[in-house]
Design an enzyme around this catalytic site. Structure first.
Site, mmCIF file in Angstrom:
data_model
loop_
_atom_site.group_PDB
_atom_site.id
_atom_site.type_symbol
_atom_site.label_atom_id
_atom_site.label_comp_id
_atom_site.label_asym_id
_atom_site.label_seq_id
_atom_site.Cartn_x
_atom_site.Cartn_y
_atom_site.Cartn_z
ATOM 1 C CG PHE A 1 -9.247 -11.315 -13.605
ATOM 2 C CD1 PHE A 1 -9.530 -11.307 -12.390
ATOM 3 C CD2 PHE A 1 -9.090 -10.133 -14.012
ATOM 4 C CE1 PHE A 1 -10.020 -10.204 -11.599
ATOM 5 C CE2 PHE A 1 -9.156 -8.976 -13.299
ATOM 6 C CZ PHE A 1 -9.562 -8.980 -12.117
ATOM 7 C CG ASP B 1 -11.569 -9.104 -21.036
ATOM 8 O OD1 ASP B 1 -10.862 -8.109 -21.258
ATOM 9 O OD2 ASP B 1 -12.197 -9.270 -19.730
ATOM 10 C CE LYS C 1 -5.815 -4.376 -16.183
ATOM 11 N NZ LYS C 1 -6.640 -5.692 -16.359
HETATM 12 C C1 LIG Z 1 -7.783 -5.975 -15.574
HETATM 13 C C2 LIG Z 1 -8.849 -6.593 -16.291
HETATM 14 C C3 LIG Z 1 -10.157 -6.557 -16.581
HETATM 15 C C4 LIG Z 1 -10.711 -5.541 -15.403
HETATM 16 O O1 LIG Z 1 -10.427 -4.376 -15.509
HETATM 17 P P1 LIG Z 1 -10.479 -3.087 -14.257
HETATM 18 O O2 LIG Z 1 -10.114 -1.926 -15.050
HETATM 19 O O3 LIG Z 1 -9.813 -3.463 -13.269
HETATM 20 O O4 LIG Z 1 -11.996 -3.285 -13.907
HETATM 21 C C5 LIG Z 1 -10.860 -7.308 -16.979
HETATM 22 N N1 LIG Z 1 -10.477 -8.451 -18.058
HETATM 23 C C6 LIG Z 1 -9.359 -8.446 -18.128
HETATM 24 C C7 LIG Z 1 -8.656 -9.562 -19.015
HETATM 25 C C8 LIG Z 1 -8.396 -7.671 -17.207
HETATM 26 O O5 LIG Z 1 -6.931 -8.180 -17.272
#
Ligand SMILES: *Cc1c(COP(=O)(O)O)cnc(C)c1O
Length: 404
Positions: free
Chosen positions: A142, A227, A256
């Site tokens: 994700f 990520d 985040k």
């Molecule tokens: C939440 C998340 C994203 C995307 O972030 P948004 O601010 O919702 O675009 C990307 N990678 C990971 C691992 C995430 O948990």
């Protein structure tokens, strides 16, 4: 539920695109680990907005930084300098040991920016023929919701009828270093991966996986892009999840909790010349690096460190995990987690995680099901031992409950 609560929910349903299916609670206030609904009921937040409010709801010091900066200057665009960006760069670089920073807003934008940057690096530094760059990603990843990112998702829900998709991605199983070795070609520019797959249900790779991944990337001149949008900034009990593996990424993505939940702030961090390939006019964002975002992020990083939230995440996460493992319920298939990134996977016969999340709501805990059978538990990093024990008691009674 009172009529006003139902009104809020019905109005959302009438006017809003139905791209979410929220639990039936309407929240109007938050403080620390707690949130309150419109009727005054208090809940322990065990989702933390998917780890964005790690510092706790409405943290007073981040709030003060937001208000103070909002009174002075909010947006200049990058056409001009502002007096917060340099300080944000300096502080995030010092905190993470990075050399270069690219500020963006959402997590997905940070991922997109990293993809663009590693491709450019591939053409201009590694010498990959133009248009041939390959990026390796993992199944069940994700990384966000943009078209470029869903192009390499393996979840049919996120892809169906959104094509045509962007080419240039290869998908391999997560946690399988041999698969990475096989997938690398002379045109591979990067391996993009989550240290722990969050949305897939808190999937922790086998020990030693990332050591091997790091070796393979170095040996083949492939950029390792971690990520850490969800795992980073203390969530797993270390500043970055890569520290559990004893490795360093070439490119790290944060988002985040970078703003403590006040504002969308994300960043691409690199410890080599990946970001150095970007020249004026080649990439940008109207809001990226704005003074309000920078002031908020600076305060969010400061309280994380000064208030010992990372150490607390390690301590309380261990307590929570041990407590969950001690719950004897035949509904539970597996309990896993690192720091305060925890998950309880239920047996399919238990009838789905959603009904347990709804039962937990009745006991004052807000948690979210993920992938049908998994309850994700990720409270703010400021949770205390007493609050962990309180939650464990309620989780134990709920998970041993018979719904049939
Ligand atoms: C939440 C998340 C994203 C995307 O972030 P948004 O601010 O919702 O675009 C990307 N990678 C990971 C691992 C995430 O948990």
């Amino acid at each position: 539920m009172s009529s006003s609560v139902l009104d809020f929910i019905a109005t959302e349903a009438r006017f809003g695109a139905h791209n979410y299916e929220p639990i039936g609670v309407v929240l109007s206030r938050g403080e620390g680990v707690s949130v309150w609904d419109t009727e005054g009921n208090r809940y322990l937040d065990c989702l933390s907005a998917y780890s964005a409010v790690s510092q706790g709801h409405c943290h007073p010091k981040i709030l003060a930084a937001l208000v103070e900066q909002a009174h002075r200057l909010t947006l200049t665009s990058r056409a001009f300098h502002n007096d917060q960006l340099a300080l944000f760069y300096e502080e995030i670089a010092a905190l993470t040991g990075s050399h270069k920073v690219l500020p963006m807003n959402s997590g997905a934008e940070a991922v997109e920016s990293a993809i663009k940057s590693v491709r450019k690096w591939g053409y201009e530094v590694k010498g990959v023929p133009d248009g041939q760059a390959e990026i390796i990603v993992c199944a069940n990843n994700f990384h966000g919701r943009t078209l470029g990112i869903v192009s390499f998702s393996t979840d049919p829900e996120t892809r169906t009828h959104f094509g045509p998709f962007a080419p240039g991605f290869r998908i391999i199983p997560f946690g399988d270093a041999a698969a990475l070795e096989d997938a690398i070609t002379p045109n591979t520019v990067a391996f993009l991966v989550e240290p722990i797959q969050g949305e897939a249900g808190v999937v922790i790779p086998p020990a030693g996986y990332f050591t091997k991944v790091r070796q393979l990337c170095t040996a083949n001149n492939v950029m390792l892009v971690l990520d850490e949008i969800q795992t980073g900034l203390g969530r797993t009990g270390k500043l970055l999840a890569e520290q559990h593996e004893g490795i360093e990424a070439d490119v790290t993505l944060l988002g985040k909790a970078l703003s403590g939940g006040f504002y969308p702030v994300s960043a691409v961090l690199s410890n080599n010349d990946v970001l150095g390939t970007l020249r004026p006019g080649q990439h940008g964002s109207t809001f990226g690096g704005n003074p309000l975002a920078c002031a908020v992020a600076r305060a969010a990083m400061r309280v994380l460190v000064e208030e010992g939230m990372i150490e607390n995440a390690a301590r309380q996460g261990a307590r929570f995990l041990e407590g969950l493992k001690g719950i004897r319920a035949n509904t539970i298939r597996e309990v896993r987690g690192r720091g305060l990134m925890l998950a309880v996977e239920l047996h399919p016969e238990a009838g789905g995680a959603r009904r347990y999340c709804e039962a937990l709501q009745g006991k004052g805990i807000l948690a979210k099901d993920t992938h049908e059978y998994t309850i994700r538990i990720a409270p703010p990093l400021v949770i205390t031992s007493d609050q962990v024990d309180w939650a464990l008691e309620r989780l134990a009674t709920t998970l041993t409950q018979d719904f049939s």
